[in-house]
Design a protein around this motif. Structure first.
Motif, short mmCIF file in Angstrom:
data_model
loop_
_atom_site.label_atom_id
_atom_site.label_comp_id
_atom_site.label_asym_id
_atom_site.label_seq_id
_atom_site.Cartn_x
_atom_site.Cartn_y
_atom_site.Cartn_z
N LEU A 41 0.82 -1.21 0.00
CA LEU A 41 0.00 0.00 0.00
C LEU A 41 0.85 1.26 0.00
N ALA A 42 2.07 1.15 0.54
CA ALA A 42 2.97 2.31 0.57
C ALA A 42 3.83 2.42 -0.68
N ASP A 43 3.78 1.42 -1.55
CA ASP A 43 4.57 1.42 -2.78
C ASP A 43 4.02 2.48 -3.74
N PRO A 44 4.85 3.44 -4.20
CA PRO A 44 4.38 4.48 -5.12
C PRO A 44 3.81 3.90 -6.41
N ASN A 45 4.39 2.80 -6.91
CA ASN A 45 3.88 2.20 -8.13
C ASN A 45 2.47 1.64 -7.93
N VAL A 46 2.24 1.03 -6.77
CA VAL A 46 0.90 0.51 -6.48
C VAL A 46 -0.09 1.65 -6.33
N GLN A 47 0.32 2.72 -5.65
CA GLN A 47 -0.57 3.87 -5.48
C GLN A 47 -0.91 4.51 -6.82
N ARG A 48 0.10 4.62 -7.68
CA ARG A 48 -0.15 5.22 -9.00
C ARG A 48 -1.06 4.32 -9.84
N ALA A 49 -0.83 2.99 -9.77
CA ALA A 49 -1.68 2.06 -10.51
C ALA A 49 -3.11 2.08 -9.98
N ALA A 50 -3.26 2.17 -8.65
CA ALA A 50 -4.60 2.22 -8.07
C ALA A 50 -5.33 3.49 -8.48
N MET A 51 -4.61 4.60 -8.49
CA MET A 51 -5.22 5.86 -8.90
C MET A 51 -5.64 5.79 -10.37
N THR A 52 -4.77 5.26 -11.21
CA THR A 52 -5.10 5.13 -12.63
C THR A 52 -6.30 4.22 -12.83
N SER A 53 -6.31 3.08 -12.12
CA SER A 53 -7.44 2.15 -12.24
C SER A 53 -8.74 2.80 -11.80
N GLY A 54 -8.67 3.56 -10.70
CA GLY A 54 -9.88 4.21 -10.21
C GLY A 54 -10.44 5.23 -11.18
N VAL A 55 -9.56 6.05 -11.75
CA VAL A 55 -10.00 7.07 -12.69
C VAL A 55 -10.57 6.42 -13.95
N VAL A 56 -9.87 5.41 -14.48
CA VAL A 56 -10.33 4.72 -15.69
C VAL A 56 -11.67 4.04 -15.43
N ALA A 57 -11.80 3.35 -14.29
CA ALA A 57 -13.04 2.64 -13.98
C ALA A 57 -14.21 3.60 -13.81
N PHE A 58 -13.99 4.71 -13.10
CA PHE A 58 -15.07 5.68 -12.91
C PHE A 58 -15.51 6.28 -14.24
N ALA A 59 -14.53 6.64 -15.08
CA ALA A 59 -14.86 7.21 -16.39
C ALA A 59 -15.58 6.20 -17.27
N ALA A 60 -15.11 4.94 -17.25
CA ALA A 60 -15.72 3.90 -18.08
C ALA A 60 -17.15 3.60 -17.62
N ALA A 61 -17.36 3.50 -16.31
CA ALA A 61 -18.70 3.21 -15.79
C ALA A 61 -19.66 4.35 -16.11
N THR A 62 -19.19 5.59 -15.98
CA THR A 62 -20.04 6.74 -16.30
C THR A 62 -20.40 6.76 -17.77
N LEU A 63 -19.40 6.53 -18.63
CA LEU A 63 -19.66 6.51 -20.07
C LEU A 63 -20.60 5.38 -20.45
N ALA A 64 -20.44 4.22 -19.82
CA ALA A 64 -21.31 3.09 -20.12
C ALA A 64 -22.77 3.42 -19.80
#
Length: 537
Positions: free
Chosen positions: A321-344
């Motif tokens: 959870l403290a790994d910057p790569n994991v945090q960046r990947a989680a942030m990217t996944s969250g933004v992509v998922a929210f945008a995709a769900a909204t668009l759907a």
């Protein structure tokens, strides 16, 4: 606003959604068909032994996976319907979980249970047998069965629930044996759901990508979708990718056509609408058989979840959870998922509202054709799978811009389109029920436009919309299809990072990421489903 004006606006919004879908999917297909500089030698490719093997393996693994899932689901559905025990509702909810679990997480769990160092292999070694090799056809079949057996069981169970209550009561009065009950009541009900369930699962297995990518055993265990991915990312052979993508579209198109033709269920017999209750005699052998079937089925479905939790808790979750790569990947996944769900939702809702508006239209001229257009548009992704969409846009964008710079937009759009068939199936029944109850009253009160949306559709769709949004979120969070093509060091999602950690043999990190991703997706689905049940109650 009058009723005719309201209908015109809704149909116009639906047509705009159709145009957006057609443009996105059509752009991918256009790129596949017009790569003149990479035109494949069809005759040479068709005679290629490796490619024939890829096509045959795609069909073989899909057919065997479907057979295992359906054959295992039949006794399980009968046992679930016949047995009444504390926790039965919990078991039925358990059978919903594989559909919400990210496929990559499920693949890692299958390895933990059935792999060479897994629980089943340890047990086999203790008993003096060889350890299992989960990579190749055997692992793909186990994984597909894990994901699809609960789906088939739920479809068959729904068919059994549709048997009139009077039929069960009559069978009890006549003291029919379990075999006769199966022949007279259970099998005819299941048979109505069997063609649709079989064709649906076959189509899901034909378009399987992540499982085969993770569990495939080299060239001898490669499907069309994995071959398309390898042709673009590793070999960069656009001509081969185009040829494979066109074959994939033909196969999925045939599978969808069969699904649409066979997926219809026959109407049930006359019923007084009483709650179904079985009157089977309590025979010891039958009860023992049901217990054995349920134990094996529940263990098979539950064991990967337990393996994911156990392996994940052994990892250093705090460090992850403290790994910057994991945090960046989680942030990217969250933004992509929210945008995709909204668009759907923004694409699916106009299609459904337009279709419902045509239902209310007094004119029948061309209405069926337009309704069919809106109905089928939400399921176009079943014909053009995500990896094929990604391949088309990969080839098109490389002509005009940096492919990886456009990755977020393509992935969001692909994930949105991928979620639409599920959203349509969640929202359509609620919208139809609302229209049946309130149409005449709304028209008599002059409720049209935004007023109708607020007072008629919104109350009926509020809970299903939440469930749809959560489902689309979970689906996008766990998707690897489009990300596998467009992912890079500058654009990493949680599934892509998990795949990287697996590829570099950092198994502890991969197990921890799988636990975090799985818990996130399942929590989203559980919260939405609870809210949906509260609204329905």
């Amino acid at each position: 606003m009058t009723g005719s004006t309201d209908r015109r606006w809704r149909v116009a919004a639906g047509l705009a959604a159709v145009a957006a879908l057609a443009g996105f999917l059509g752009g991918a297909c256009f790129a596949l068909l017009t790569q003149a500089d990479a035109a494949p030698d069809v005759l040479a490719l068709a005679s290629d032994r490796y490619l024939r093997g890829v096509v045959l393996f795609t069909l073989e693994q899909a057919a065997l996976s479907t057979l295992l899932a359906v054959a295992g689901a039949l006794p399980l559905a009968v046992a679930l319907h016949r047995a009444r025990f504390p926790g039965r509702g919990l078991v039925l909810r358990l059978f919903l979980l594989p559909q919400a679990l990210p496929v990559l997480v499920g693949a890692l769990a299958i390895i933990a249970v059935w792999g060479r160092n897994g629980v089943v292999s340890d047990l086999a070694a203790t008993l003096g047998f060889d350890r299992l090799n989960v990579y190749g056809l055997s692992g793909i079949l186990i994984a597909h069965t894990f994901f699809n057996l609960p789906l088939a069981a739920r479809l068959m169970l729904a068919a059994l629930d549709g048997v009139p209550a009077e039929s069960w009561k009559l069978a009890g009065h006549l003291s029919l044996t379990p075999l006769t009950t199966f022949r007279v009541l259970e099998w005819p009900a299941i048979r109505t759901a069997l063609p649709g369930a079989t064709s649906l699962i076959f189509m899901l297995c034909v378009t399987s990508f992540t499982l085969v990518l993770t569990l495939g055993g080299g060239p001898g265990a490669t499907t069309l979708e994995v071959a398309i991915y390898q042709a673009l990312r590793y070999d960069f052979n656009p001509g081969l990718a185009v040829f494979l993508a066109l074959i994939q579209i033909v196969l999925t198109g045939l599978a969808v056509a069969v699904t649409l033709r066979l997926g219809q269920t026959t109407p049930g017999g006359f019923t007084l609408g009483r709650r179904a209750r079985r009157y089977d005699p309590h025979q010891g052998f039958v009860r023992a058989l049901d217990l054995a079937v349920l134990t094996v089925g529940i263990a098979f479905v539950l064991s990967p979840f337990i393996a994911t939790i156990v392996a994940g808790l052994r990892s250093d979750l705090i460090a992850l959870l403290a790994d910057p790569n994991v945090q960046r990947a989680a942030m990217t996944s969250g933004v992509v998922a929210f945008a995709a769900a909204t668009l759907a939702l923004l694409l699916a809702a106009p299609l459904l509202l337009a279709r419902q508006a045509l239902e209310r239209s007094p004119s029948s001229r061309g209405r069926a054709a337009w309704r069919g257009l809106f109905e089928l548009s939400g399921s176009l992704v079943l014909v053009v799978p995500p990896i094929v969409i990604g391949a088309g846009w990969f080839l098109l964008l490389r002509q005009v811009t940096d492919v990886f710079a456009a990755a977020p937009f393509v992935i969001v759009a692909t994930n949105a389109v991928m979620a639409m068939p599920f959203i349509v199936r969640i929202l359509a029944p609620a919208l139809a029920a609302s229209a049946q109850r309130h149409d005449r009253l709304a028209e008599s009160l002059g409720l049209f436009g935004l007023a109708r949306l607020r007072h008629v559709e919104w109350p009926a769709l509020k809970a299903p919309l939440a469930l749809s949004f959560a489902f689309a979120l979970a689906l996008s969070l766990g998707d690897l299809g489009a990300v596998a093509l467009f992912g890079s060091q500058d654009f990493i999602t949680l599934p892509y990072l998990l795949l990287q950690r697996m590829g570099s043999y950092r198994t502890a990190d991969a197990a921890g990421l799988a636990l975090l991703l799985g818990v996130l997706c399942l929590t989203l689905m559980a919260l939405a489903e609870r809210g949906f049940r509260r609204e329905e109650g």
